[in-house]
Design a protein around this motif. Structure first.
Motif, PDB file in Angstrom:
ATOM      1  N   VAL A 116      15.288   0.126   3.852  1.00  0.00           N
ATOM      2  CA  VAL A 116      15.333   1.456   3.258  1.00  0.00           C
ATOM      3  C   VAL A 116      14.201   1.656   2.244  1.00  0.00           C
ATOM      4  O   VAL A 116      13.706   2.775   2.067  1.00  0.00           O
ATOM      5  N   ILE A 117      13.754   0.572   1.585  1.00  0.00           N
ATOM      6  CA  ILE A 117      12.813   0.686   0.467  1.00  0.00           C
ATOM      7  C   ILE A 117      11.531   1.433   0.829  1.00  0.00           C
ATOM      8  O   ILE A 117      11.166   2.399   0.136  1.00  0.00           O
ATOM      9  N   PRO A 118      10.785   1.042   1.887  1.00  0.00           N
ATOM     10  CA  PRO A 118       9.541   1.767   2.170  1.00  0.00           C
ATOM     11  C   PRO A 118       9.772   3.225   2.548  1.00  0.00           C
ATOM     12  O   PRO A 118       8.922   4.077   2.285  1.00  0.00           O
ATOM     13  N   LEU A 119      10.918   3.534   3.139  1.00  0.00           N
ATOM     14  CA  LEU A 119      11.223   4.920   3.489  1.00  0.00           C
ATOM     15  C   LEU A 119      11.472   5.756   2.237  1.00  0.00           C
ATOM     16  O   LEU A 119      11.022   6.904   2.132  1.00  0.00           O
ATOM     17  N   VAL A 120      12.190   5.192   1.274  1.00  0.00           N
ATOM     18  CA  VAL A 120      12.420   5.900   0.014  1.00  0.00           C
ATOM     19  C   VAL A 120      11.111   6.077  -0.745  1.00  0.00           C
ATOM     20  O   VAL A 120      10.836   7.142  -1.312  1.00  0.00           O
ATOM     21  N   SER A 336      -8.203   5.982   2.507  1.00  0.00           N
ATOM     22  CA  SER A 336      -8.271   7.379   2.925  1.00  0.00           C
ATOM     23  C   SER A 336      -6.869   7.929   3.141  1.00  0.00           C
ATOM     24  O   SER A 336      -5.904   7.180   3.290  1.00  0.00           O
ATOM     25  N   ALA A 337      -6.756   9.248   3.166  1.00  0.00           N
ATOM     26  CA  ALA A 337      -5.451   9.886   3.341  1.00  0.00           C
ATOM     27  C   ALA A 337      -4.789   9.464   4.647  1.00  0.00           C
ATOM     28  O   ALA A 337      -3.568   9.313   4.720  1.00  0.00           O
ATOM     29  N   TYR A 338      -5.598   9.234   5.681  1.00  0.00           N
ATOM     30  CA  TYR A 338      -5.047   8.861   6.984  1.00  0.00           C
ATOM     31  C   TYR A 338      -4.621   7.400   7.045  1.00  0.00           C
ATOM     32  O   TYR A 338      -3.870   7.003   7.932  1.00  0.00           O
ATOM     33  N   ASP A 339      -5.115   6.594   6.086  1.00  0.00           N
ATOM     34  CA  ASP A 339      -4.757   5.174   6.046  1.00  0.00           C
ATOM     35  C   ASP A 339      -3.710   4.866   4.984  1.00  0.00           C
ATOM     36  O   ASP A 339      -3.329   3.710   4.812  1.00  0.00           O
ATOM     37  N   SER A 340      -3.264   5.876   4.248  1.00  0.00           N
ATOM     38  CA  SER A 340      -2.396   5.613   3.094  1.00  0.00           C
ATOM     39  C   SER A 340      -1.059   4.997   3.495  1.00  0.00           C
ATOM     40  O   SER A 340      -0.557   4.089   2.823  1.00  0.00           O
ATOM     41  N   LEU A 341      -0.461   5.467   4.603  1.00  0.00           N
ATOM     42  CA  LEU A 341       0.805   4.887   5.037  1.00  0.00           C
ATOM     43  C   LEU A 341       0.630   3.433   5.466  1.00  0.00           C
ATOM     44  O   LEU A 341       1.471   2.583   5.184  1.00  0.00           O
ATOM     45  N   MET A 342      -0.485   3.151   6.128  1.00  0.00           N
ATOM     46  CA  MET A 342      -0.776   1.775   6.514  1.00  0.00           C
ATOM     47  C   MET A 342      -0.962   0.910   5.276  1.00  0.00           C
ATOM     48  O   MET A 342      -0.516  -0.246   5.220  1.00  0.00           O
ATOM     49  N   GLY A 343      -1.608   1.465   4.259  1.00  0.00           N
ATOM     50  CA  GLY A 343      -1.817   0.714   3.022  1.00  0.00           C
ATOM     51  C   GLY A 343      -0.518   0.390   2.326  1.00  0.00           C
ATOM     52  O   GLY A 343      -0.308  -0.753   1.879  1.00  0.00           O
ATOM     53  N   GLN A 344       0.385   1.359   2.206  1.00  0.00           N
ATOM     54  CA  GLN A 344       1.670   1.097   1.565  1.00  0.00           C
ATOM     55  C   GLN A 344       2.497   0.108   2.392  1.00  0.00           C
ATOM     56  O   GLN A 344       3.232  -0.715   1.838  1.00  0.00           O
ATOM     57  N   THR A 345       2.369   0.186   3.707  1.00  0.00           N
ATOM     58  CA  THR A 345       3.096  -0.746   4.559  1.00  0.00           C
ATOM     59  C   THR A 345       2.552  -2.158   4.416  1.00  0.00           C
ATOM     60  O   THR A 345       3.309  -3.133   4.411  1.00  0.00           O
ATOM     61  N   ALA A 346       1.226  -2.295   4.302  1.00  0.00           N
ATOM     62  CA  ALA A 346       0.634  -3.614   4.072  1.00  0.00           C
ATOM     63  C   ALA A 346       1.143  -4.202   2.765  1.00  0.00           C
ATOM     64  O   ALA A 346       1.424  -5.405   2.667  1.00  0.00           O
ATOM     65  N   ASN A 347       1.285  -3.360   1.762  1.00  0.00           N
ATOM     66  CA  ASN A 347       1.834  -3.807   0.483  1.00  0.00           C
ATOM     67  C   ASN A 347       3.246  -4.359   0.675  1.00  0.00           C
ATOM     68  O   ASN A 347       3.580  -5.439   0.177  1.00  0.00           O
ATOM     69  N   THR A 348       4.058  -3.630   1.426  1.00  0.00           N
ATOM     70  CA  THR A 348       5.419  -4.086   1.712  1.00  0.00           C
ATOM     71  C   THR A 348       5.410  -5.384   2.509  1.00  0.00           C
ATOM     72  O   THR A 348       6.210  -6.294   2.258  1.00  0.00           O
ATOM     73  N   MET A 349       4.484  -5.493   3.458  1.00  0.00           N
ATOM     74  CA  MET A 349       4.417  -6.679   4.303  1.00  0.00           C
ATOM     75  C   MET A 349       4.121  -7.934   3.496  1.00  0.00           C
ATOM     76  O   MET A 349       4.802  -8.961   3.634  1.00  0.00           O
ATOM     77  N   PHE A 350       3.126  -7.882   2.622  1.00  0.00           N
ATOM     78  CA  PHE A 350       2.778  -9.056   1.833  1.00  0.00           C
ATOM     79  C   PHE A 350       3.885  -9.413   0.841  1.00  0.00           C
ATOM     80  O   PHE A 350       4.167 -10.591   0.606  1.00  0.00           O
TER      81      PHE A 350
END
Length: 434
Positions: A116-120, A336-350
């Motif tokens: 739930v955390i990354p979705l919130v 970039s704006a188009y990579d922001s979700l990938m960036g936050q997900t990478a943060n969650t992954m690590f």
């Protein structure tokens, strides 16, 4: 509308972190009460992180292929799973006690909570282009306040009763979060829907793979890898807090107080982060927070009574409290704006990887070598991780580029060895149209 949306988002954070605190802060208490060893507890805590690591892309793909499923429904689906599994867990612990079923239920409940955390987090930034600005720092600060409150209360409750009542607490708090999420509504106008659909088309055409993202943002990759090492120690302490406190002759009520202190001191940094970020560079804030992490872990290692543990908990004021909002804002700044979700997900992954290693290392080392050794190892990892983060945050010259490339390729090798797919956030319009 903006004030209403902020209030609803704050309610989600408050109720969710009540639930999260009841799980994370007292996981060892619950499993120890049922007869699990430290190594077994470490294995269970690592497994729920691994399961959540793969649940995230599953639910993201599900949302992409089912555009009628909103973020609200997706989160509430996970909360329903927690509620049902919590009731079964309570009944099975009373009927069968420790066993495979109980272990699997704990893993499922905790994995759903983590998913739930990354979705919130994603919900805080999705409406800004329509003029609705969510104060993430304030909402996250209220979450820390909730964590502090539940930790203090449950510390005394569990001393008076038994940790075996915790599944009922999970159920009640998951229901409260369900109600808060159900109130989080925003209806797009026709023009806003068209804008969102256009953005989604652009985002889809510009999506990049995990390797492409890591290569494009090498310094960020190194920063997140370094923080993963620091976070391993953070998770060792969180996952085995009761063992650390008992090592200095404390009890569950002392655990509740320590967690309360750590959570309550997060409030100033989180509430005032936006104002703080205007005065101090984000990179500097990240480095300051890492130094606080080292100080906290050193003090925990050197503590010989409960007051030392309380002091270490107070140092959370500049560690997790500062790093958590800083890294979210930093990623939004540099990608970039188009990579922001990938960036936050990478943060969650690590961070998830750090949690996995922290749980595994902590349980095994405590059983074989004791608390002191695992905390000493944690100090070493924190120092090493901070040095790697410093490299990732530096301005790069030609000589340093070569060194960063070498470090980057080692990080990529590590990621590929431990992950086959980077968890991806659902695309914006697929989860936010109501």
């Amino acid at each position: 509308m903006q004030s209403s949306m902020n209030a609803r988002y704050q309610a989600i954070n408050f109720s969710f972190f009540l639930m999260m605190g009841s799980m994370i802060a007292f996981a060892s208490n619950y499993l120890l009460a049922l007869g699990y060893s430290n190594a077994q507890i470490g294995m269970i805590l690592a497994l729920y992180s691994i399961v959540s690591f793969f649940m995230q892309p599953f639910f993201a793909s599900f949302a992409d292929t089912h555009p009628s499923i909103s973020l609200q429904k997706l989160i509430n689906g996970l909360l329903c799973m927690i509620m049902v599994a919590s009731l079964i867990l309570f009944a099975s612990s009373k009927t069968f006690g420790r066993g495979l079923l109980l272990s699997m239920l704990v893993i499922l409940i905790f994995a759903c909570m983590m998913s739930v955390i990354p979705l919130v987090n994603a919900a805080a930034f999705m409406y800004e282009k329509f003029g609705i600005k969510i104060n993430y720092g304030l909402a996250r600060g209220l979450g820390s306040a909730a964590y502090a409150i539940i930790s203090m209360i449950l510390g005394y409750v569990l001393d008076a009763f038994s940790p075996t009542i915790l599944p009922l607490i999970y159920f009640i708090l998951a229901l409260l979060t369900f109600l808060a999420v159900s109130s989080y509504h925003y209806k797009y106008s026709g023009q806003e829907k068209r804008e969102e659909q256009h953005f989604e088309q652009q985002e889809k055409s510009k999506q990049i793979s995990l390797l492409s993202f890591l290569k494009k943002y090498k310094s960020l990759t190194i920063l997140l890898f370094g923080y993963m090492l620091v976070y391993i120690t953070h998770m060792i302490i969180n996952s085995f807090y009761i063992q650390i406190i008992e090592h200095v002759h404390g009890t569950s009520s002392n655990l509740g107080i320590a967690v309360f202190i750590a959570a309550i001191v997060e409030l100033p940094a989180m509430f005032g982060f936006e104002r703080l970020a205007k005065k101090i560079n984000i990179k500097a804030l990240l480095l300051i927070s890492l130094l606080f992490y080292i100080a906290k872990h050193v003090v925990t290692f050197l503590s010989f009574n409960i007051w030392g543990i309380y002091l270490a908990a107070f140092l959370q004021i500049g560690a997790y409290a500062l790093f958590t909002p800083a890294i979210v804002y930093y990623i939004n700044q540099i990608v970039s704006a188009y990579d922001s979700l990938m960036g936050q997900t990478a943060n969650t992954m690590f961070a998830t990887a750090g949690g996995i290693f922290g749980s595994l290392i902590g349980g095994i080392v405590i059983d074989y070598f004791g608390i002191s050794i695992v905390l000493a190892l944690g100090v070493v990892l924190s120092i090493l991780g901070t040095l790697i983060c410093w490299v990732g945050l530096k301005k790069i010259n030609k000589i340093e580029t070569i060194l960063i490339d070498l470090l980057y390729f080692n990080v990529v090798a590590f990621v590929l060895a431990h992950s086959t797919k980077l968890p991806q956030q659902p695309r914006r319009s697929r989860i936010f149209f109501h």
